[in-house]
Design a protein around this motif. Structure first.
Motif: not given
Length: 215
Positions: A21-42
């Motif tokens: 959400e913060a990245a999309r606010a910073a660059v409203p033109g490009p497409e920003v997607i996010g992935w979570t490393n489910a195998e990583g620590p919390a």
């Protein structure tokens, strides 16, 4: 449309969502997607947790290529696995810590970092030195605020963070103050009016730089 992929090395989905959400606010033109490393620590407060997260990040690179990512951002302020991911990825890769340090140095040459816990300080200091910016960094400070207390941040947590930033501002006299955790990204706007120094959020900095690199 440029596609920027943020990979959160930890397994906390709420942090990924806030970062995107913060990245999309910073660059409203490009497409920003996010992935979570489910195998990583919390959370990744130090070197040991960071090392445990790297295999999960690397495992997502084939999918990143298939998804058409044109730049990848490591969404952890420790820049977890940055060298390994950059060596294996099909596109430019930057870390939010790396982006924040360089932007802060460009803005005013002298900066201080306020992070979460003391265990993070040696990792951040080592990264700054590796990037050749040790001379520009006045100090890396721990606020004592656990990462998960930042999402969502209570009024008391925000006041603790303001106090830590104000202390850095008073004692270090920096031109810029760097928010030393991805979880602080949503707080940059509310915090800035309460400080004199320019606040630098690594998520926004990395989003903007990644667009330039993708181009």
């Amino acid at each position: 449309m440029t596609r920027i992929l943020f990979i959160n090395p930890n397994s906390t989905e709420a942090m990924t969502e806030a970062m995107v959400e913060a990245a999309r606010a910073a660059v409203p033109g490009p497409e920003v997607i996010g992935w979570t490393n489910a195998e990583g620590p919390a959370v990744i407060p130090g070197e040991e947790d960071g090392a445990a997260a790297v295999p999960g990040i690397l495992a997502r690179l084939p999918a990143a290529r298939a998804a058409g990512a044109e730049a990848i951002v490591i969404g952890c302020f420790d820049d977890t696995g940055l060298a390994e991911v950059r060596a294996a990825a099909h596109c430019p890769v930057i870390g939010i810590g790396q982006a924040a340090f360089h932007v802060a140095a460009l803005l005013g040459a002298r900066f201080s970092v306020v992070t979460t816990l003391a265990v993070s300080v040696p990792v951040i200091e080592a990264n700054i030195a590796a990037y050749g910016l040790a001379g520009a960094c006045a100090r890396v400070r721990a606020s004592g605020i656990p990462v998960l207390d930042l999402e969502p941040a209570s009024a008391a947590t925000i006041e603790r963070l303001v106090a830590a930033l104000a202390l850095a501002e008073a004692e270090d006299a920096p031109a810029a103050l760097v928010l030393g955790c991805a979880g602080m990204a949503p707080l940059a706007g509310p915090l800035q009016p309460r400080l004199r120094a320019r606040l630098v959020d690594g998520v926004a900095a990395a989003a903007r730089l990644s667009v330039a690199l993708a181009a």
